[in-house]
Design a protein around this motif. Structure first.
Motif: not given
Length: 308
Positions: A207-219
């Motif tokens: 879930a995280l590695r493909p979008v790592a560059a775009y992650v701004k917030h976490i729940h």
């Protein structure tokens, strides 16, 4: 990493989920915000619409005085009104866009610099390509408007086939829409929620590695999928360790570990990042009990991660 959790994480909570009676912009908003702002465990609170102007002003004063970091979630404005940002009905889609622009205005009024939202419904693979194009157009309009207010738009990744059934769920789709929007706008990013990862049949790494560059917030939260008769079924964010549910301490540990791997959490111990509980009482469970459970579980997960 044998340092206090607050050196790495700014714990937060989604106000309108732990107190769901406020999700339509009404109800005991001030009383429940007060409960969170007076708990010094929390460094971040996520609020949503507040329909009454007087209540908004009072809430802003309370939040300002508390010193807590505030984020705005526009997801309830879309979900409770069944608005779809990738609808093929232009009139409906324009209504959804207008609602998000109104949410941006309220975000600015509250002195907040980031607003969360979600994609519209997943139409199936046959309609997916068209839906992605429509969502791209909607998000571009929203980001352009938000940029004039110096506000960042954060798209939350939801489930695709179980409960909310959103277009943007799987990491590949989240990456694609992020690439499209970020090519035109620099005030866009993604929000990934531990609650939704089991609903998508993905691991934290997937879930995280493909979008790592775009992650701004976490729940972080939980999900339950065993029985449709259970009030916690689907995307209802039961407490960690809810019988038959997907997430407990070990899953939080794995998720936090992956957040370090992708660089969202910083190993320097001097730049903590927001991670917000998204939790909702099931049945007669109390919000206060849910909050206490979540804090204990995160603290326990941090100790386990630190001792690896």
């Amino acid at each position: 990493m044998n340092q206090p959790i607050e050196n790495y994480i700014k714990p937060g909570i989604v106000h309108f989920m732990i107190f769901p009676q406020t999700i339509k912009g009404e109800g005991p908003i001030l009383e429940t915000i007060w409960k969170i702002t007076n708990d010094d465990y929390f460094k971040v609170i996520e609020i949503s619409w507040i329909k009454d102007e007087t209540i908004r002003k009072q809430a802003k004063a309370m939040l300002d005085a508390s010193g807590i970091e505030v984020k705005y979630g526009a997801q309830p404005r879309l979900l409770t009104q069944q608005l779809n940002l990738n609808s093929t009905d232009l009139e409906h889609r324009n209504k959804a866009i207008a609602e998000m622009k109104s949410a941006i205005d309220e975000t600015l009024e509250m002195g907040i610099d980031a607003m969360g939202l979600l994609s519209g419904f997943y139409p199936g693979e046959d309609g997916k390509s068209e839906a992605m194009g429509l969502l791209e157009d909607s998000l571009s309009q929203i980001c352009a408007y938000a940029a004039t207010k110096s506000i960042t738009i954060v798209l939350e990744v939801f489930d695709q086939t179980i409960d909310k059934k959103c277009l943007i769920g799987h990491a590949a789709d989240a990456k694609e829409i992020s690439e499209r929007i970020c090519a035109k706008h620099d005030n866009f990013g993604l929000m990934v929620d531990l609650s939704h990862i089991p609903l998508l049949s993905e691991s934290p790494a997937e879930a995280l590695r493909p979008v790592a560059a775009y992650v701004k917030h976490i729940h972080i939260g939980n999900a339950y999928m065993d029985s449709t008769n259970d009030p916690a079924y689907g995307d209802h964010h039961p407490r960690f360790g809810y019988p038959g549910s997907a997430n407990d301490v070990d899953e939080i540990v794995e998720f936090l570990d992956e957040l370090f791997n992708i660089g969202y959490l910083k190993t320097d111990g001097i730049n903590p990042m927001p991670i917000s509980f998204e939790i909702k009482p099931a049945g007669d469970e109390s919000p206060e009990g849910m909050i206490a459970n979540s804090k204990r579980k995160l603290n326990e997960a941090w100790v386990k991660l630190s001792n690896r």
